[in-house]
Motif scaffolding. Structure first.
Motif, PDB file in Angstrom:
ATOM      1  N   ARG A   1     -50.810-105.778  39.878  1.00  0.00           N
ATOM      2  CA  ARG A   1     -51.671-104.590  39.811  1.00  0.00           C
ATOM      3  C   ARG A   1     -51.412-103.826  38.512  1.00  0.00           C
ATOM      4  O   ARG A   1     -52.305-103.223  37.929  1.00  0.00           O
TER       5      ARG A   1
ATOM      6  N   GLN B   1     -54.072-102.953  35.287  1.00  0.00           N
ATOM      7  CA  GLN B   1     -54.191-101.628  34.682  1.00  0.00           C
ATOM      8  C   GLN B   1     -53.932-101.700  33.175  1.00  0.00           C
ATOM      9  O   GLN B   1     -54.682-101.165  32.378  1.00  0.00           O
ATOM     10  N   THR B   2     -52.864-102.392  32.796  1.00  0.00           N
ATOM     11  CA  THR B   2     -52.507-102.454  31.377  1.00  0.00           C
ATOM     12  C   THR B   2     -53.604-103.132  30.564  1.00  0.00           C
ATOM     13  O   THR B   2     -53.880-102.756  29.436  1.00  0.00           O
ATOM     14  N   LEU B   3     -54.215-104.147  31.172  1.00  0.00           N
ATOM     15  CA  LEU B   3     -55.261-104.849  30.434  1.00  0.00           C
ATOM     16  C   LEU B   3     -56.602-104.138  30.567  1.00  0.00           C
ATOM     17  O   LEU B   3     -57.635-104.644  30.166  1.00  0.00           O
ATOM     18  N   GLY B   4     -56.560-102.940  31.144  1.00  0.00           N
ATOM     19  CA  GLY B   4     -57.752-102.114  31.150  1.00  0.00           C
ATOM     20  C   GLY B   4     -58.767-102.488  32.197  1.00  0.00           C
ATOM     21  O   GLY B   4     -59.908-102.062  32.133  1.00  0.00           O
ATOM     22  N   LEU B   5     -58.356-103.289  33.169  1.00  0.00           N
ATOM     23  CA  LEU B   5     -59.350-103.687  34.161  1.00  0.00           C
ATOM     24  C   LEU B   5     -59.648-102.546  35.118  1.00  0.00           C
ATOM     25  O   LEU B   5     -60.708-101.984  35.099  1.00  0.00           O
ATOM     26  N   SER B   6     -58.682-102.188  35.895  1.00  0.00           N
ATOM     27  CA  SER B   6     -58.940-101.099  36.819  1.00  0.00           C
ATOM     28  C   SER B   6     -57.706-100.834  37.645  1.00  0.00           C
ATOM     29  O   SER B   6     -56.824-101.666  37.765  1.00  0.00           O
ATOM     30  N   ALA B   7     -57.670 -99.663  38.229  1.00  0.00           N
ATOM     31  CA  ALA B   7     -56.597 -99.339  39.153  1.00  0.00           C
ATOM     32  C   ALA B   7     -57.178 -99.147  40.545  1.00  0.00           C
ATOM     33  O   ALA B   7     -56.577 -98.548  41.393  1.00  0.00           O
ATOM     34  N   ARG B   8     -58.386 -99.631  40.730  1.00  0.00           N
ATOM     35  CA  ARG B   8     -59.095 -99.363  41.986  1.00  0.00           C
ATOM     36  C   ARG B   8     -58.413-100.045  43.176  1.00  0.00           C
ATOM     37  O   ARG B   8     -57.772-101.080  43.033  1.00  0.00           O
TER      38      ARG B   8
END
Lengths: 293, 637, 195
Positions: free
Chosen positions: C155, C159-166
């Motif tokens: 997870r 987040q680090t790769l800018g995908l999402s924290a959803r």
């Protein structure tokens, strides 16, 4: 840490002019109706940046659950001064949760109990009678203690200076309605722009990272049409400024989101990471070739 | 002595244009040779600092907060007016001008107010370009709402945090100039003296609040953007740090203080809960768009609000002002609440509150729509009072909120001291005796973004100044005086705290120089203020030393100034033997209890000259001439 | 951190898929065949091993420097700091689970890659090893640590790769790391019990 105990600060609210509120002599809060409570405070005291500092304990009595936490400290401070002691220094200004000045770690949580509130919006009814409450300043290399519970957060100002704006000189703006912005987009920008720059995100992060602060500002400006010209540069410059100020890195634990008084979402950090990767790719020469007709 | 406001000639709509043409310009290359001091970083100060630095001036910017972003403008909730007429509902520059003049009860300068209305449209453009996330319509255009006392929708807003967003825009621009090296920023610095050399303002003395170090700063001009004096009342909606010290220090050096008795009491605040209270919290006036104000019809009715049937309720604003209803201007709404409570019909534990009821609105629009509109305000109310406003009506009461009076300035925003300019709430200029909602943000930004860049240039280009530095005797003396005052405060070593004195002063002012005033009460208060001030200097306790961060000492200095200022405020209220706007003299009211102006004798600005502490200040009058609007009795019936 | 971690993630998926042949119930025929196949393509395996080793080195280097930076960013700690949000057992133990996995990796390679095969069969070696309660238990403990490590890792990488924290991605991370760690844990567990 040298724990000196300073008991006996009985917090007598004795001056004759108290008790009556604003609104004329007719106003009188019936003191018998008020629930009296007392707490023990364990407060970080440090005379100046170079001082070692330590915890000091105070007994605060005759409090009411309707007092705000800072009003409780005001009462303690008044008693200290009546005894000729120096009051506990802490930052606060608007006392309604918007200026971002107040900044106390209360029992291990920046801004204390309650979700979506600043320190000044914490009320004594959140504590039980007789509780011991530990109060510490924000702790971060980039936020050095100035005195007692006051820290220097000018690092945030310098990060904004590196790119937290649209470079539009006064007078050069086009008509306000010339760029249309959907309601959803305006709301999204606002959600990020609601940041009050208090630094609680840094205070709670185990790495003392300022990512949430930077992400909120970058998100606010980078999604609006007016922010596009400086989009890449802003992202890179603000992140560099953050590193230069000595904040740590984000390891995605999301404590920042949990203590943020404005409930700024960590989604913005994902956005910031995306913007950063995008800026890196675009500046490394892999930009799309634009052919002029 | 009659004062000259230097209002330019010509028709109203052309005055500002003509004046801008007549003003001398500073050659772009020469601007960098001039230094400007700007005290305060709220909307007026930050916008002025950013704009002047963009033009090329060297700017030194000072604020008492730890960051310029925390100036009290940040707390403004409701919105900002502009005559954009985006809603096509009949607004115009002239109408905004007219509403503002009328709302101010005909006690403001026509030319200033017209200029304000003209510049209002540019402000919105500038702020949108900065990225201020104003509310939008579905189609993507800017949304507007109507706001306290206006019958057109001209208020731009960003949820309930318009001041915050506008200030962050100005602050961003300011920080950009700091980063570029054009602005030197002095946070946690307090101005303690204005330095006047040969009758001209040439600098200031400041105290570094972190180290206690006294410092002198020289400049070609000094801009005070230091806000209002509402905290003279101790309890107000102002931030804890808001104070009159910068203005008062300038006043003591010769700058006239204009209309200090004009204070705005905001009708929708959370009532006082107890003696420990540190400040009062404003609930945005926008609540009055959907909430209905009422009290029980009979005095002493102790029933819970839900148990009081419609027939036993008095919706007094709707009853007394059928056409404006709950949306009457602030001064009218506040006074009506006070009257209801004075009649013994107040509610809550203290009897000093009235209900603001959303039951009808919730029935009509549903709770979710009300939540969407006012959710954050309802939440704030619940956090403070521990009561759910969706279930039972809010209790509200008026509180000191804004001060229309301030240092006297001419059309160029320059005080009677050459080189001293005053912007935003700190000056007296645009709101007359009562400010309309959403006009404060407009004035602060108009002064900073669009007025001062021109008028300051005109002053600098037309005024030869001698080269001086901080070793000039005027600076040395001022530093000595400031230090002496701090030492004196520490030397008292009395028994009572600064806040204790401040509370006493505030209560006195609230009772006698607040929502309603009488000649007898004011005379009595004047006497009492002197006594309190004397006791303060004999019996105050201030711990610590001057050479360190010392919040008690900071407050003591500010309260000492409030003590002196309060007297001038009362003098002004006594001298203005009429009722107008926020200044309500009980001797002068209509049969229905409305303010009755005396245009024959009081259509003037009262500007007071300092003559010594405890001495009666000298009154100077600037006649107000109304060539474009007819003076009428304000009516919101 | 995220990129090198994801490379190992890829390896783990492949490794698990291959090793599940251990449980095919054919006395190791499929597994030994699979091992033999891998050994027959060194031109593919050796570069992969080198890349993984390099990624591991980088991963450890990043972890160490992040920890050092974190320590430098807060030289004076709190008397009390409480978690009220997303901090989990997994996220707060990343460094410990990571160290344990590092140690395990050494042991694991030493035992199986360089260990003495029984009658030339890797399957028999594995069977023999997991027949011991200590070995099986050790593996199970490490797999729990691995699961935790992978949970926060995935997870966090999103987040680090800018995908999402959803929440969807957060839940996906949990599901995915449970499958992997659970799958690996199944091997020693089954073989010990079946043993």
């Amino acid at each position: 840490m040298s724990d000196r105990t300073h008991v006996g600060c009985g917090c007598q609210r004795g001056a004759s002019h108290e008790g009556a509120g604003h609104g004329g002599a007719a106003v009188h809060v019936d003191e018998r109706r008020v629930n009296v409570m007392s707490v023990r405070l364990r407060v970080w005291r440090q005379k100046h940046a170079g001082d070692k500092g330590g915890f000091v304990e105070y007994d605060a009595g005759r409090l009411t659950p309707d007092m705000s936490f800072l009003e409780m400290l005001d009462v303690v401070n008044e008693d200290l001064q009546r005894d000729g002691d120096e009051p506990i220094a802490f930052d606060s200004d608007c006392r309604e949760g918007i200026c971002g000045a107040c900044s106390l770690v209360i029992d291990g949580v920046p801004h204390g109990p309650g979700q979506g509130v600043t320190t000044c919006q914490v009320y004594m009814r959140n504590f039980s009678d007789g509780a011991t409450i530990t109060i510490e300043p924000w702790r971060a290399q980039a936020f050095p203690v100035v005195r007692d519970l006051i820290v220097d957060r000018s690092a945030f100002d310098r990060i904004i200076g590196a790119g937290g704006y649209n470079s539009t000189n006064t007078g050069s703006a086009t008509d306000a309605n010339s760029a249309l912005i959907s309601q959803a987009q305006a709301e999204e920008a606002f959600d990020a722009a609601a940041c009050i720059g208090c630094g609680a995100c840094v205070a709670t992060c185990k790495n003392a990272s300022a990512m949430l602060f930077v992400a909120a500002k970058v998100k606010h400006l980078n999604i609006l049409p007016q922010g596009q010209p400086e989009r890449r540069q802003r992202t890179v410059a603000m992140l560099k400024a953050m590193d230069d100020e000595g904040f740590g890195h984000c390891t995605n634990e999301y404590e920042c989101e949990a203590v943020c008084p404005k409930e700024i979402s960590v989604e913005h950090i994902a956005f910031l990471n995306r913007e950063y990767l995008r800026a890196q790719v675009l500046s490394s020469g892999m930009r799309p070739v634009i052919t002029e007709a | 002595m009659a004062l000259d406001g230097h209002t330019p000639g010509g028709p109203l709509a052309e005055k500002w244009d003509r004046h801008r043409f007549d003003l001398k310009l500073v050659n772009p290359a020469n601007k960098r040779k001039h230094t400007v001091i700007i005290v305060g970083t709220g909307l007026a100060g930050a916008s002025a600092a950013a704009t002047l630095a963009e033009l090329g001036y060297n700017v030194k910017s000072f604020c008492i907060q730890d960051s310029p972003r925390r100036a009290h403008s940040i707390a403004a909730q409701g919105g900002i007016n502009a005559a954009k007429n985006y809603q096509n509902d009949g607004d115009s520059v002239y109408r905004l001008f007219y509403d503002t003049i009328k709302g101010g009860d005909y006690r403001a300068r026509e030319a200033n107010v017209y200029r304000l209305a003209q510049e209002s449209v540019n402000i919105i453009d500038q702020c949108v370009a900065q990225g201020v996330p104003f509310a939008r319509e579905y189609g993507g255009t800017l949304a507007n709402r109507s706001f306290g006392g206006a019958q057109v929708s001209r208020t731009f807003y960003a949820r309930g945090q318009t001041g915050q967003q506008l200030l962050l825009g100005a602050y961003g621009s300011l920080m950009r100039q700091v980063h570029a090296g054009k602005v030197e920023l002095y946070a946690r610095h307090e101005m303690l003296e204005l330095v006047v050399v040969e009758g001209v303002a040439r600098g200031i003395v400041t105290r570094d609040l972190t180290t206690g170090k006294m410092e002198s700063h020289v400049a070609d001009a000094v801009l005070l953007c230091t806000g209002g004096y509402g905290n003279a009342f101790f309890l107000s909606t102002n931030a804890k740090g808001s104070n009159v010290t910068a203005s008062w220090r300038a006043h003591r050096r010769g700058a006239y203080f204009a209309n200090p008795c004009y204070t705005q009491i905001h009708p929708t605040c959370i009532p006082v809960a107890g003696g420990f209270q540190a400040k009062l919290t404003l609930m945005s006036e926008s609540l009055r768009n959907d909430g209905r104000v009422w009290v029980p019809s009979a005095p002493g009715d102790q029933r819970a609000p839900e148990q009081i049937p419609e027939g036993d309720r008095d919706y007094y604003l709707e009853r007394r002002y059928p056409s404006f209803g709950n949306l009457v201007p602030r001064d009218v709404a506040s006074r009506a609440a006070k009257q209801a409570c004075d009649e013994g019909r107040g509610v809550g534990a203290t009897g000093r509150a009235v209900y603001l009821d959303f039951a009808d609105a919730i029935r009509r629009d549903g709770e979710s729509l009300i939540r969407q509109k006012y959710g954050n305000l309802f939440q704030m109310y619940e956090e403070i009072t521990n009561e759910n406003p969706y279930k039972s009506p809010m209790r509200i009461y008026p509180a000191v909120h804004y001060t229309m009076g301030g240092l006297w300035v001419d059309y160029n925003l320059m005080s009677n001291l050459p080189g001293l300019f005053v912007l935003g709430e700190a000056n007296f200029s645009d709101h007359g005796a009562n400010r309309l909602g959403a006009s404060a943000l407009m004035q602060g930004l108009s002064d900073g973004y669009f007025v001062i860049p021109y008028t300051l240039g005109g002053y600098i280009a037309g005024t030869p100044l001698t080269d001086i530095n901080t070793s000039h005797p005027a600076f040395v003396d001022a530093e000595k005086e400031a230090q002496g005052r701090l030492d004196a405060l520490l030397a008292v070593q009395g028994k009572r705290t600064v806040d204790d004195f401040h509370r006493e002063l505030g209560l006195l002012l609230w009772d006698h120089c607040g929502m309603a005033r009488t000649g007898a009460g004011l005379t009595q208060a004047l006497e009492r203020v002197r006594e309190i001030r004397q006791q303060f200097w004999q019996n105050v306790t201030v711990s610590g030393s001057t050479g360190e961060l010392n919040q008690a000492l900071e407050r003591a200095g500010r309260v000492a100034d409030f003590m002196e200022f309060a007297e001038t405020m009362i003098h002004d209220a006594l001298a203005r033997d009429e009722s107008c706007g926020g200044h309500f003299r009980e001797e002068h009211q209509t049969e229905e209890g409305e303010a009755r102006r005396d245009d024959e004798n009081f259509a003037h600005v009262s500007a007071w000259e300092f003559t010594g502490p405890g001495e009666k200040p000298t009154l100077h009058k600037e006649a107000l001439e109304f060539q474009n609007v007819a003076l009428t009795q304000r009516s919101y019936k | 951190m995220a990129l090198t971690g994801l490379m190992w993630y890829g390896f783990l998926v492949g490794h698990l898929a291959g090793n599940l042949t251990l449980l095919s119930g054919d006395s190791g025929a499929a597994f030994d065949e699979y091992a033999g196949f891998l050994e027959s393509i060194p031109q593919f395996i050796i570069p992969t091993e080198l890349i993984l080793l390099l990624a591991l080195a980088l991963h450890v280097y990043c972890a160490v420097s992040l920890s050092r930076e974190a320590a430098a960013a807060r030289p004076i700690g709190y008397r009390q700091l409480r978690s009220v949000g997303g901090r989990s057992v997994a996220s707060r133990s990343m460094i410990w689970s990571g160290l344990l996995i590092l140690v395990f990796l050494g042991v694991h390679i030493f035992t199986f890659k360089y260990g003495d095969r029984i009658d030339g069969s890797l399957f028999r070696l594995v069977q023999e090893t997991f027949g011991h309660a200590i070995w099986a238990g050790f593996y199970l403990i490490v797999m729990v640590a691995l699961g935790l490590h992978l949970w926060h890792a995935l997870r966090s990488a999103f987040q680090t790769l800018g995908l999402s924290a959803r929440p969807t991605l957060r839940r996906l991370s949990i599901a995915f790391c449970t499958i992997i760690a659970g799958g690996f844990a199944l091997i020693p567990a089954t073989m010990f019990l079946g043993g």
